[in-house]
Every structure is written in C-alpha cells, then in structure tokens.
Motif scaffolding. Structure first.
Motif, PDB file in Angstrom:
ATOM      1  N   ILE A 358      12.616   7.063  -6.911  1.00  0.00           N
ATOM      2  CA  ILE A 358      12.561   5.287  -8.581  1.00  0.00           C
ATOM      3  C   ILE A 358      12.897   4.018  -8.276  1.00  0.00           C
ATOM      4  O   ILE A 358      11.798   3.304  -8.357  1.00  0.00           O
ATOM      5  N   ARG A 359      13.142   3.823  -6.213  1.00  0.00           N
ATOM      6  CA  ARG A 359      13.349   2.801  -6.142  1.00  0.00           C
ATOM      7  C   ARG A 359      12.171   2.340  -5.438  1.00  0.00           C
ATOM      8  O   ARG A 359      11.751   1.205  -5.598  1.00  0.00           O
ATOM      9  N   GLN A 360      11.211   3.516  -5.280  1.00  0.00           N
ATOM     10  CA  GLN A 360       9.619   3.159  -4.342  1.00  0.00           C
ATOM     11  C   GLN A 360       9.185   2.579  -5.369  1.00  0.00           C
ATOM     12  O   GLN A 360       8.368   1.913  -5.119  1.00  0.00           O
ATOM     13  N   LEU A 361       9.029   3.638  -6.875  1.00  0.00           N
ATOM     14  CA  LEU A 361       8.093   3.590  -7.787  1.00  0.00           C
ATOM     15  C   LEU A 361       8.472   1.939  -8.492  1.00  0.00           C
ATOM     16  O   LEU A 361       7.513   1.171  -8.353  1.00  0.00           O
ATOM     17  N   ASP A 362       9.645   1.579  -8.460  1.00  0.00           N
ATOM     18  CA  ASP A 362      10.170   0.347  -9.047  1.00  0.00           C
ATOM     19  C   ASP A 362      10.098  -1.189  -8.244  1.00  0.00           C
ATOM     20  O   ASP A 362       9.305  -2.222  -8.635  1.00  0.00           O
ATOM     21  N   TYR A 363       9.430  -0.377  -6.863  1.00  0.00           N
ATOM     22  CA  TYR A 363       8.988  -1.680  -6.486  1.00  0.00           C
ATOM     23  C   TYR A 363       7.016  -1.416  -6.030  1.00  0.00           C
ATOM     24  O   TYR A 363       6.763  -3.010  -5.843  1.00  0.00           O
ATOM     25  N   CYS A 364       6.858  -0.728  -6.042  1.00  0.00           N
ATOM     26  CA  CYS A 364       5.056  -0.399  -5.478  1.00  0.00           C
ATOM     27  C   CYS A 364       4.072  -0.842  -7.110  1.00  0.00           C
ATOM     28  O   CYS A 364       3.373  -1.057  -6.326  1.00  0.00           O
ATOM     29  N   LEU A 365       5.245  -0.509  -8.393  1.00  0.00           N
ATOM     30  CA  LEU A 365       4.020   0.320  -9.173  1.00  0.00           C
ATOM     31  C   LEU A 365       4.080  -1.197  -9.648  1.00  0.00           C
ATOM     32  O   LEU A 365       2.729  -2.112 -10.206  1.00  0.00           O
ATOM     33  N   PRO A 366       4.484  -2.518  -9.775  1.00  0.00           N
ATOM     34  CA  PRO A 366       4.293  -3.627 -10.454  1.00  0.00           C
ATOM     35  C   PRO A 366       3.306  -4.771  -9.065  1.00  0.00           C
ATOM     36  O   PRO A 366       2.305  -5.408  -9.597  1.00  0.00           O
ATOM     37  N   SER A 367       3.594  -4.374  -7.832  1.00  0.00           N
ATOM     38  CA  SER A 367       2.068  -4.733  -7.261  1.00  0.00           C
ATOM     39  C   SER A 367       1.143  -4.133  -7.560  1.00  0.00           C
ATOM     40  O   SER A 367      -0.159  -5.392  -7.407  1.00  0.00           O
ATOM     41  N   ILE A 368       0.896  -2.964  -7.760  1.00  0.00           N
ATOM     42  CA  ILE A 368      -0.679  -1.959  -8.080  1.00  0.00           C
ATOM     43  C   ILE A 368      -0.982  -2.968  -9.443  1.00  0.00           C
ATOM     44  O   ILE A 368      -2.039  -3.612  -9.660  1.00  0.00           O
ATOM     45  N   THR A 369      -0.333  -3.434 -10.441  1.00  0.00           N
ATOM     46  CA  THR A 369      -0.676  -3.874 -11.490  1.00  0.00           C
ATOM     47  C   THR A 369      -0.450  -4.989 -11.587  1.00  0.00           C
ATOM     48  O   THR A 369      -1.473  -5.527 -12.333  1.00  0.00           O
TER      49      THR A 369
END
Length: 440
Positions: A358-369
């Motif tokens: 969850i931590r990884q997703l919360d950090y990575c997804l905003p960068s992608i979008t």
C-alpha cells in the motif's frame, strides 16, 4: 499571500474559497494535538527534533552562534540553510529548547503554510484548466493524509518550502495573466514592478530555505519575460527583482565568509553528501546523520578536528575519485535514485508485506498519473504546461546524482495533484462525449 484585488474582481472564477484553508488548517492542528506528533522522542538527545536544524537552533539560543549541527561543540556551520533553523530558534527562545510546546508551535506553523497551499493549488488549477479541476485539486491538498505528513510530523523545512514554491508558481501565472480575461490589445501586458519585486523576495526566501530549488529560478524568470512586452522595460524590472533576491541572500553569504574565510553561497555539505551517496558501500541514499552522533565516533572526531569546510572538501575529493574509478557503480546508483524519487520508497523490515505494498502504491501511483497528466497538458498546449515540465525536470535533477529521500518529491506534489486530477477529469469528459455521440 497578498491578493491582487483588481485582478480578482476581473476574474472571480479564480478566487479560491477560504474554506479550503480553514478546514485544512484545523484538521492538521487537531491531528497534531490528538495524535501527539509534537512529542518527539528524547532518543539521541532529541535528534529527531529538527535533526541538524534543531541542533543549530539550540546553539543559537544557548549563545554558541550558528554552529554545532551534531553532538558537542564542533564550531561554525553552513551545513543547513538558515531560514528554518532561525524559526526553530525562535520557538526555542519562546517556549524552551526541545520543549513540547515548541514542537507543537513549529508543527502548527508548518501546517499554516501547508493548508494555505490548498488555495494556491486551487488557483493554479483554475488558471490553467477549469473550475472542476481546481475544486478537486484544492480539496485533495487540504484533506489527503499523505499531503499532511511533512507538516504534521516533521520539524523540518519541507512543508514551508513546498508552500513557497507553490506560491511562486502561482505568482508567475499571475504575472503572465494566465487564465485571466484579456482586454483587446493587452495580451502581453507586462507584470508590474511590485510583482517582480515580490517574485525576487520569495525566491530569496526559498534560497535560504531549500537552495536546491534555485535550479528552477532562471527558467521561471525567463518564462515570465517571454510573455511580457515591451521587453526592454520588463528586463529592468527583472533586474530589480534579481537585486532584491541577492539582497535577501547576501547577509548569509557574508556571514559564511566571515566564519569560514571561504565562499559558501548557500550550504557547505555537498561533498559529504556526494560521498555518502556514491562512495564505497553506498546504496544511493542514506539514513540518519552523515556524521556519527557519538562524539567518540571516528568521523565525528575528524569533522571536529578538520573543521566543516576542510572535512567536506576532503570527502568530496574522495567521492570524485571513487566515482571516476567506478563509473558503472555511479550510473547504477543514479538510475536507482531516479526510480526511488518517482516510484519507490524504502522497504521497512517491520511492516507486513500488504502494508508495504500500500505504501509503494500510494507513492508510485501519483507519479504515474502526474506525469501522464503533464504529457496530456503538453499535447493540448495548456497554458504553463511547459513551465510545469521544467519543474519536473529541474527540481529532482541534483538528487539523481547525490542522494534522495521521499520528502524531496514533496515540492512537486502540488503539481502532481493538479495534473493527476486533470488526467482523470479529461478521461471522464471523453467518456461523456463518447456516450453522447453513441446516443445521437
């Protein structure tokens, strides 16, 4: 924070509701108070209370001057820029060194700027896109928990530097009149002298808070100049802004010359950071202090013996020699730091794998979008999209080659929020248009 009333009246759709600020600020203050985030552990002599900045602030209020960023008395320092240590020193002077109320006051002050940025995020989005993007962006910034972390849990400059950078971006848009009604024949009306001076003042404060952001200053200034006519008059205003910016910075440079008999424009620790990030056994980033906190630790002794400037110079020389001898290692670490900045965070060993995911997703997804939203904005020639792209390029640039931490991305996160909302809103509009065409 100064509103331009005449322009606001001409463009009421750009006015951000004050509710954004007050709700965001109160939520942060309540969280700080109820969660007791101001209770910094006394471990390692309160080192987590401002880290090196807290140590310098303690030296200031106890009569040692701007000095001693680590344990003991190690002499004058320029390890960290002065704006936030002076703020901590003010809190220490009023409420006591490392006191609970000093911690509470500093986190509340961080939150004041962090919440104020919600209104600036709103206006940036309103100027460049439309009201729906502005509303969603403003409220996400006001209420999203990850946005609040550096304001409510860290006695450090991150939240304030981010707010200042957000405001200076907004000021640039105002100076170019992006998103405002334009009178016939006034498309390129130049920014006023007052706006240019305010621009120089804010950049001077940013330099004394987080000097890495100065990479973006020339691009930001040139972008404003390119949209201003007559250019000859505007250049004189820009020069005045530069003079004011230098006037803000110069006392710090003079102090460093007097303390070290060396030219230290902003901070002195680059060589030590370069060695820690790229020297033998390095992983591309670091944890904790560069100098061991125990006074008997070898590097601490060497730092005190040589003095800060000579110690950093020697570490920097060792780093350059090691990089030259191991270019592949340096390239690999630089790529890993790029990945860390945009897509990853350290994996804690004491957390369940699902929480880590969850931590990884919360950090990575905003960068992608955020990046996808930026690409869409560039494709559609959205006003200021090019300026935003330069921010994405320049703000992380130094970190790729030296060291990186998750908080280093925070100054870009207002733009990441806006561009992510724009991406999803564009997809929603496209789906609506497709559905309407199908029904027709």
């Amino acid at each position: 924070m100064i509103e331009n009333s005449r322009r606001t009246l001409r463009a009421p759709h750009l006015q951000a509701p004050w509710t954004l600020f007050w709700v965001g600020f109160l939520v942060r203050v309540v969280y700080i108070t109820v969660a007791h985030t101001y209770r910094v552990p006394a471990y390692a002599d309160h080192f987590k209370f401002g880290y090196e900045m807290g140590r310098v602030a303690r030296a200031l209020v106890t009569g040692a001057g701007y000095a001693d960023p680590f344990n003991g008395h190690t002499g004058p320092t320029a390890w960290v820029p002065p704006a936030y240590p002076l703020l901590i020193a003010g809190a220490f002077k009023l409420f006591g060194v490392y006191s609970l109320f000093a911690g509470w006051a500093l986190l509340v002050f961080n939150s004041l700027f962090n919440a104020a940025a919600a209104r600036w995020v709103y206006e940036i989005a309103a100027r460049c896109f439309h009201r729906k993007v502005a509303v969603w962006s403003g409220w996400i910034w006001a209420l999203y928990p990850a946005v609040m972390e550096y304001a409510t849990r860290w006695v450090w400059e991150t939240a304030i530097s981010t707010a200042l950078f957000t405001f200076v971006l907004l000021l640039a848009l105002r100076m170019r009149r992006v998103g405002e009604p334009v009178d016939e024949g006034q498309e390129h009306r130049a920014a006023t002298l007052g706006q240019w001076l305010f621009f120089g003042l804010i950049w001077g404060i940013i330099a004394l808070s987080n000097s890495t952001m100065l990479l973006f200053l020339p691009v930001c200034g040139l972008w404003i100049l390119m949209g201003s006519k007559p250019l000859s008059q505007t250049i004189l205003k820009a020069v005045a802004a530069g003079v004011l910016c230098m006037a803000v910075i110069t006392p710090w440079i003079v102090r460093n010359w007097q303390a070290f008999h060396a030219f230290v424009p902003m901070r002195s620790n680059f060589g030590a950071e370069l060695y820690a990030g790229n020297g033998p056994g390095s992983m591309g980033f670091r944890y904790g202090a560069l100098i061991g906190l125990p006074e008997q630790e070898p590097q601490h002794k060497l730092y005190k013996q040589l003095g800060e400037i000579e110690y950093v110079r020697k570490r920097g020389q060792l780093a350059k020699e090691y990089i030259a001898a191991h270019p592949g290692h340096f390239a690999q670490l630089s790529l890993e730091r790029f990945d860390f900045f945009w897509a990853s965070v350290p994996h804690p060993t004491d957390k369940h794998w699902f929480l880590d995911f969850i931590r990884q997703l919360d950090y990575c997804l905003p960068s992608i979008t955020g990046v996808l939203g930026l690409l869409l904005a560039l494709k559609r020639r959205v006003p200021a999209a090019g300026l935003f792209a330069w921010a994405f390029v320049l703000l992380p640039f130094t970190y790729y080659f030296v060291t990186v931490e998750a908080r280093f991305r925070h100054p870009l996160e207002p733009l990441i929020v806006i561009l992510s909302v724009y991406l999803f809103q564009s997809a929603e509009r496209r789906r609506a248009s497709t559905a309407a065409a199908a029904q027709a």
